[in-house]
Design a protein around this motif. Structure first.
Motif, PDB file in Angstrom:
ATOM      1  N   ALA A  17     -46.448 -25.859 -28.005  1.00  0.00           N
ATOM      2  CA  ALA A  17     -45.258 -26.710 -28.161  1.00  0.00           C
ATOM      3  C   ALA A  17     -44.123 -25.929 -28.814  1.00  0.00           C
ATOM      4  CB  ALA A  17     -45.602 -27.947 -28.985  1.00  0.00           C
ATOM      5  N   LEU A  18     -44.472 -25.078 -29.764  1.00  0.00           N
ATOM      6  CA  LEU A  18     -43.469 -24.249 -30.436  1.00  0.00           C
ATOM      7  C   LEU A  18     -42.889 -23.213 -29.472  1.00  0.00           C
ATOM      8  CD1 LEU A  18     -41.987 -23.302 -33.048  1.00  0.00           C
ATOM      9  CD2 LEU A  18     -43.953 -21.808 -33.477  1.00  0.00           C
ATOM     10  N   ILE A  19     -43.758 -22.545 -28.741  1.00  0.00           N
ATOM     11  CA  ILE A  19     -43.321 -21.509 -27.790  1.00  0.00           C
ATOM     12  C   ILE A  19     -42.460 -22.134 -26.687  1.00  0.00           C
ATOM     13  CG2 ILE A  19     -44.156 -19.856 -26.063  1.00  0.00           C
ATOM     14  CD1 ILE A  19     -46.641 -19.593 -28.050  1.00  0.00           C
ATOM     15  N   ASP A  20     -42.885 -23.296 -26.208  1.00  0.00           N
ATOM     16  CA  ASP A  20     -42.136 -24.024 -25.183  1.00  0.00           C
ATOM     17  C   ASP A  20     -40.709 -24.278 -25.666  1.00  0.00           C
ATOM     18  OD1 ASP A  20     -41.738 -25.770 -22.857  1.00  0.00           O
ATOM     19  OD2 ASP A  20     -41.909 -27.433 -24.260  1.00  0.00           O
ATOM     20  N   ARG A  21     -40.586 -24.749 -26.890  1.00  0.00           N
ATOM     21  CA  ARG A  21     -39.273 -25.071 -27.454  1.00  0.00           C
ATOM     22  C   ARG A  21     -38.432 -23.805 -27.634  1.00  0.00           C
ATOM     23  NH1 ARG A  21     -37.987 -28.747 -32.754  1.00  0.00           N
ATOM     24  NH2 ARG A  21     -38.381 -30.370 -31.225  1.00  0.00           N
ATOM     25  N   ILE A  22     -39.058 -22.754 -28.152  1.00  0.00           N
ATOM     26  CA  ILE A  22     -38.324 -21.508 -28.425  1.00  0.00           C
ATOM     27  C   ILE A  22     -37.797 -20.889 -27.126  1.00  0.00           C
ATOM     28  CG2 ILE A  22     -38.686 -19.086 -29.126  1.00  0.00           C
ATOM     29  CD1 ILE A  22     -40.294 -20.163 -31.528  1.00  0.00           C
ATOM     30  N   VAL A  23     -38.657 -20.804 -26.128  1.00  0.00           N
ATOM     31  CA  VAL A  23     -38.238 -20.173 -24.865  1.00  0.00           C
ATOM     32  C   VAL A  23     -37.164 -21.024 -24.190  1.00  0.00           C
ATOM     33  CG1 VAL A  23     -39.000 -19.470 -22.555  1.00  0.00           C
ATOM     34  CG2 VAL A  23     -40.400 -18.906 -24.560  1.00  0.00           C
ATOM     35  N   HIS A  27     -33.423 -19.489 -23.763  1.00  0.00           N
ATOM     36  CA  HIS A  27     -32.962 -19.329 -22.380  1.00  0.00           C
ATOM     37  C   HIS A  27     -31.611 -20.043 -22.209  1.00  0.00           C
ATOM     38  CE1 HIS A  27     -33.184 -20.763 -18.011  1.00  0.00           C
ATOM     39  NE2 HIS A  27     -32.916 -19.486 -17.955  1.00  0.00           N
ATOM     40  N   ALA A  28     -31.535 -21.278 -22.702  1.00  0.00           N
ATOM     41  CA  ALA A  28     -30.289 -22.050 -22.618  1.00  0.00           C
ATOM     42  C   ALA A  28     -29.172 -21.358 -23.395  1.00  0.00           C
ATOM     43  CB  ALA A  28     -30.507 -23.461 -23.169  1.00  0.00           C
ATOM     44  N   GLY A  29     -29.502 -20.847 -24.571  1.00  0.00           N
ATOM     45  CA  GLY A  29     -28.492 -20.226 -25.431  1.00  0.00           C
ATOM     46  C   GLY A  29     -27.926 -18.948 -24.835  1.00  0.00           C
ATOM     47  N   GLU A  30     -28.788 -18.128 -24.275  1.00  0.00           N
ATOM     48  CA  GLU A  30     -28.316 -16.882 -23.662  1.00  0.00           C
ATOM     49  C   GLU A  30     -27.471 -17.188 -22.428  1.00  0.00           C
ATOM     50  OE1 GLU A  30     -28.329 -14.230 -25.165  1.00  0.00           O
ATOM     51  OE2 GLU A  30     -30.045 -14.184 -26.505  1.00  0.00           O
ATOM     52  N   TYR A  31     -27.838 -18.254 -21.721  1.00  0.00           N
ATOM     53  CA  TYR A  31     -27.027 -18.665 -20.576  1.00  0.00           C
ATOM     54  C   TYR A  31     -25.648 -19.116 -21.055  1.00  0.00           C
ATOM     55  CZ  TYR A  31     -25.518 -20.846 -16.293  1.00  0.00           C
ATOM     56  OH  TYR A  31     -24.789 -21.171 -15.186  1.00  0.00           O
ATOM     57  N   GLY A  32     -25.643 -19.958 -22.093  1.00  0.00           N
ATOM     58  CA  GLY A  32     -24.374 -20.439 -22.646  1.00  0.00           C
ATOM     59  C   GLY A  32     -23.512 -19.292 -23.148  1.00  0.00           C
ATOM     60  N   ALA A  33     -24.145 -18.302 -23.782  1.00  0.00           N
ATOM     61  CA  ALA A  33     -23.401 -17.150 -24.318  1.00  0.00           C
ATOM     62  C   ALA A  33     -22.713 -16.398 -23.187  1.00  0.00           C
ATOM     63  CB  ALA A  33     -24.351 -16.224 -25.076  1.00  0.00           C
ATOM     64  N   MET A  34     -23.448 -16.189 -22.102  1.00  0.00           N
ATOM     65  CA  MET A  34     -22.859 -15.483 -20.959  1.00  0.00           C
ATOM     66  C   MET A  34     -21.674 -16.272 -20.402  1.00  0.00           C
ATOM     67  SD  MET A  34     -24.644 -14.366 -17.393  1.00  0.00           S
ATOM     68  CE  MET A  34     -24.458 -16.001 -16.691  1.00  0.00           C
ATOM     69  N   ARG A  35     -21.814 -17.594 -20.358  1.00  0.00           N
ATOM     70  CA  ARG A  35     -20.737 -18.431 -19.817  1.00  0.00           C
ATOM     71  C   ARG A  35     -19.507 -18.431 -20.727  1.00  0.00           C
ATOM     72  NH1 ARG A  35     -19.706 -19.276 -15.090  1.00  0.00           N
ATOM     73  NH2 ARG A  35     -18.946 -21.406 -15.366  1.00  0.00           N
ATOM     74  N   ILE A  36     -19.724 -18.354 -22.031  1.00  0.00           N
ATOM     75  CA  ILE A  36     -18.580 -18.264 -22.962  1.00  0.00           C
ATOM     76  C   ILE A  36     -17.758 -17.015 -22.628  1.00  0.00           C
ATOM     77  CG2 ILE A  36     -17.883 -17.825 -25.367  1.00  0.00           C
ATOM     78  CD1 ILE A  36     -20.330 -19.526 -26.233  1.00  0.00           C
ATOM     79  N   TYR A  37     -18.456 -15.889 -22.476  1.00  0.00           N
ATOM     80  CA  TYR A  37     -17.744 -14.643 -22.180  1.00  0.00           C
ATOM     81  C   TYR A  37     -17.125 -14.679 -20.791  1.00  0.00           C
ATOM     82  CZ  TYR A  37     -19.855 -12.648 -26.404  1.00  0.00           C
ATOM     83  OH  TYR A  37     -20.217 -12.398 -27.696  1.00  0.00           O
ATOM     84  N   PHE A  68     -35.128 -13.938 -20.698  1.00  0.00           N
ATOM     85  CA  PHE A  68     -35.597 -15.318 -20.927  1.00  0.00           C
ATOM     86  C   PHE A  68     -35.814 -16.070 -19.618  1.00  0.00           C
ATOM     87  CE2 PHE A  68     -34.466 -14.786 -25.426  1.00  0.00           C
ATOM     88  CZ  PHE A  68     -35.628 -15.306 -25.983  1.00  0.00           C
ATOM     89  N   GLU A  69     -35.035 -15.714 -18.595  1.00  0.00           N
ATOM     90  CA  GLU A  69     -35.223 -16.324 -17.274  1.00  0.00           C
ATOM     91  C   GLU A  69     -36.663 -16.061 -16.785  1.00  0.00           C
ATOM     92  OE1 GLU A  69     -31.807 -16.975 -15.391  1.00  0.00           O
ATOM     93  OE2 GLU A  69     -33.096 -18.447 -14.421  1.00  0.00           O
ATOM     94  N   ALA A  70     -37.108 -14.821 -16.959  1.00  0.00           N
ATOM     95  CA  ALA A  70     -38.470 -14.457 -16.554  1.00  0.00           C
ATOM     96  C   ALA A  70     -39.504 -15.047 -17.514  1.00  0.00           C
ATOM     97  CB  ALA A  70     -38.608 -12.933 -16.496  1.00  0.00           C
ATOM     98  N   ALA A  71     -39.091 -15.246 -18.769  1.00  0.00           N
ATOM     99  CA  ALA A  71     -40.027 -15.751 -19.784  1.00  0.00           C
ATOM    100  C   ALA A  71     -40.364 -17.226 -19.557  1.00  0.00           C
ATOM    101  CB  ALA A  71     -39.433 -15.557 -21.182  1.00  0.00           C
ATOM    102  N   VAL A  72     -39.436 -17.982 -18.973  1.00  0.00           N
ATOM    103  CA  VAL A  72     -39.668 -19.430 -18.792  1.00  0.00           C
ATOM    104  C   VAL A  72     -40.974 -19.705 -18.041  1.00  0.00           C
ATOM    105  CG1 VAL A  72     -38.776 -21.530 -17.673  1.00  0.00           C
ATOM    106  CG2 VAL A  72     -37.271 -20.165 -19.128  1.00  0.00           C
ATOM    107  N   PRO A  73     -41.167 -19.127 -16.829  1.00  0.00           N
ATOM    108  CA  PRO A  73     -42.458 -19.366 -16.165  1.00  0.00           C
ATOM    109  C   PRO A  73     -43.620 -18.654 -16.854  1.00  0.00           C
ATOM    110  CG  PRO A  73     -41.083 -17.883 -14.845  1.00  0.00           C
ATOM    111  CD  PRO A  73     -40.233 -18.385 -15.963  1.00  0.00           C
ATOM    112  N   ARG A  74     -43.358 -17.475 -17.393  1.00  0.00           N
ATOM    113  CA  ARG A  74     -44.440 -16.680 -17.986  1.00  0.00           C
ATOM    114  C   ARG A  74     -45.058 -17.392 -19.198  1.00  0.00           C
ATOM    115  NH1 ARG A  74     -44.645 -11.771 -20.668  1.00  0.00           N
ATOM    116  NH2 ARG A  74     -42.402 -11.569 -20.869  1.00  0.00           N
ATOM    117  N   LEU A 134     -42.777 -11.615 -27.667  1.00  0.00           N
ATOM    118  CA  LEU A 134     -41.651 -12.548 -27.791  1.00  0.00           C
ATOM    119  C   LEU A 134     -40.881 -12.273 -29.084  1.00  0.00           C
ATOM    120  CD1 LEU A 134     -40.132 -15.100 -26.779  1.00  0.00           C
ATOM    121  CD2 LEU A 134     -41.932 -16.498 -27.840  1.00  0.00           C
ATOM    122  N   VAL A 135     -41.606 -12.065 -30.159  1.00  0.00           N
ATOM    123  CA  VAL A 135     -40.968 -11.786 -31.453  1.00  0.00           C
ATOM    124  C   VAL A 135     -40.144 -10.496 -31.378  1.00  0.00           C
ATOM    125  CG1 VAL A 135     -41.397 -11.163 -33.873  1.00  0.00           C
ATOM    126  CG2 VAL A 135     -42.659 -13.071 -32.839  1.00  0.00           C
TER     127      VAL A 135
END
Ligand SMILES: [Fe+2]
Ligand SMILES: [Fe+2]
Length: 184
Positions: A17-23, A27-37, A68-74, A134-135
């Motif tokens: 549950a923790l790993i699910d939340r973190i990934v 993933h969402a945050g890195e996507y948002g960061a790219m979109r900001i730039y 993180f995109e690859a990490a989601v399914p992994r 992951l760490v």
């Protein structure tokens, strides 16, 4: 008691549950960061010194996102359903700050990366000795986010108009986005 393993409080998430939340949230945050730039580049272009620095940071966010995109399914994580919101919201935040000028764009980066630094540090504490790969990635990305913050400061972020207000507003927006992406 040895100082190893994840430090958790009663009610904290553990295990998958923790790993699910973190990934999901990263993933969402890195996507948002790219979109900001992306939004900032749409306004400022990449020809100026600030624009070139923003493009470099955007390319680094793309690498973070790819991992993180690859990490989601992994890691068998459920991606956030808020992807369309971050697609638009990130771009608008970037474009709006850039419209105030390059210093305001850099102030946005400083504010975002300050929040992400705390966010990633908290995650590595929560994971402790579990999930070393992951760490290691979170720590690598955290170091790169701190470089982005320093780039923002070097480009006179603190001299942006209404810097304290702008910084507080962007930090608040980021924390709210993190709260939502962890959950939905
Ligand atoms: Fe990043
Ligand atoms: Fe970043």
């Amino acid at each position: 008691m040895t100082d190893t393993g994840p430090r958790t409080l009663p009610g904290d998430l553990t295990g998958h549950a923790l790993i699910d939340r973190i990934v999901r949230v990263d993933h969402a945050g890195e996507y948002g960061a790219m979109r900001i730039y992306d939004g900032q580049l749409a306004v400022l272009g990449n020809k100026s010194e600030a624009g070139a620095a923003i493009e470099k940071m955007r390319d680094q966010e793309r690498e973070h996102l790819d991992w993180f995109e690859a990490a989601v399914p992994r890691y068998r994580a459920r991606p956030t359903v808020l992807h369309p919101l971050w697609h638009v919201g990130g771009f608008v935040l970037g474009a709006a700050t850039a419209a105030l000028g390059p210093r305001a764009a850099m102030a946005c980066t400083v504010a975002v990366e300050e929040v992400i630094d705390e966010h990633y540090a908290k995650q590595t504490r929560q994971l402790g000795d579990t999930e070393p790969e992951l760490v290691a990635k979170i720590e690598q990305f955290r170091a790169e986010e701190l470089e982005h913050r320093d780039t923002g400061l070097a480009h006179e972020a603190e001299q942006a108009p209404a810097y304290p207000v702008l910084r507080a507003a962007v930090k608040g927006a980021c924390r709210f986005a993190i709260f939502l992406s962890e959950r939905v």
